[in-house]
Design an enzyme around this catalytic site. Sequence first.
Site, PDB file in Angstrom:
ATOM      1  N   ASP A   1      -9.238   0.968  -1.365  1.00  0.00           N
ATOM      2  CA  ASP A   1      -8.906   1.335   0.015  1.00  0.00           C
ATOM      3  C   ASP A   1      -8.206   0.138   0.651  1.00  0.00           C
ATOM      4  OD1 ASP A   1      -9.073   2.456   2.763  1.00  0.00           O
ATOM      5  OD2 ASP A   1     -10.491   3.861   1.876  1.00  0.00           O
TER       6      ASP A   1
ATOM      7  N   HIS B   1      -4.746  -0.215  -0.168  1.00  0.00           N
ATOM      8  CA  HIS B   1      -4.001   0.432   0.920  1.00  0.00           C
ATOM      9  C   HIS B   1      -3.331  -0.564   1.851  1.00  0.00           C
ATOM     10  CE1 HIS B   1      -6.471   4.441   0.527  1.00  0.00           C
ATOM     11  NE2 HIS B   1      -5.881   4.068  -0.597  1.00  0.00           N
TER      12      HIS B   1
END
Length: 425
Positions: free
Chosen positions: A232, A259
């Site tokens: 993430d 991310h």
Amino acid sequence: MLAITCLPAQARDRRTVAEPVAPNYVCARLAPSGENDTVTLQDAVAQCPPGSAVYLTGGIFLSGPLEMKSGVTLWIEGGATLMALAQPNAYDKGRGSCGRIEGKGDGCRPFISFSKARGGGIYGEGIIDGQGGALMVGATESWWQLARRAQAEGGNQNVPRLIQIDHANDITFHGITLRNAPNFHVAMNRVESATFWGVTIDTPAGARNTDGIDLGASQDVTITHCQIRTGDDNVAIKAGSNGPTRHISITDNYFGWGHGMSIGSEVSSGISDILVHGLTLDGTTSGVRIKSDVGRGGLVEGVTYENVCLRGNRWPINFDTRYDVQAHGNKIPVYRRITLRHVRGGDGALVMHGLDRDHALEIVLDDVRFSDSATWQVENANVVISGVWPPLRGGQGPLSSRAWDGCAGAFRQPLSKALNGLAPR
């Protein structure tokens, strides 16, 4: 809409930060028992005086949740691994929900917690392993598989964070490797003065909600000489209803898959005075990212990105005020005094989307250059342009058609402590 906006902001941790030095005094030197070491480890932490360290020697320590004490350092030598039990009832907060999918999350205690601690931290060349991919005791799936099933079926996975730092001061991490967290690797809430120096975070790309370092309602934090790849956000700076986040320095780091370098999505209490300097983002989906919406928006200002190198990113720049297009509310996202200076990248979408003309983004682009195939997607933004490629509509000074010179030799390369042993999945 392109127009002239304001000058660059000043932003950084207000402390003078030097490389941390481990405590001189080791109050307990422990070897693994080959069984559950939770009681031994917790007793050592409890009995050690402030300013001292609990030292873990080579081998694998298997443990349930641990609570750190003010001023006490956990020092894990190279060759030693502190491994989290994959046993839901060891982390359960009393509701019987840890290891389950329910309407609410937050049913598990973290593996390591610093609560109301002053001083102390985690040092050493060893490893803390959350066992996110191991089968849970008494179950047929891992923590990560539970999280993916929650995403597919609806509801919230109840899984433990690896490290939680809450209402704490002067916490330091140095040299340690964190890997395979069931959820966030490090989550911070109301922390004043923290340093992460030379930390490695390494978890597969498909491990859901495994943010590297999350900062919430915190100030005077430095993250430096770290390398992070995870499932993430590599780093996320947040400010929900618990308070603002400000005076943050993120310098000389390398991010692999993940991310990206994110701000948001919760920004309702305000985020300001952020410096991102000397960062390479290699294969992250987004590169530098500010995300929010009308359900959790607020003011983000005084953010400077400089000497940033981006490779293989779908959205190298992603400043968006409609993170959840279904969001409702009146918490307006406003991004102003955002500066990008000496930024290099390849192709991808370069997104700057303000909410509307009355809440336009305020951006400075100074020596920002991508490949010819990169595309600008700009709405409701006031942008100062100096040395930008590909050109934005609205004009700028003359540039060669070969202005992009790539990232070769630019700014950052992977650090000497190599990321290895994991493949994206």
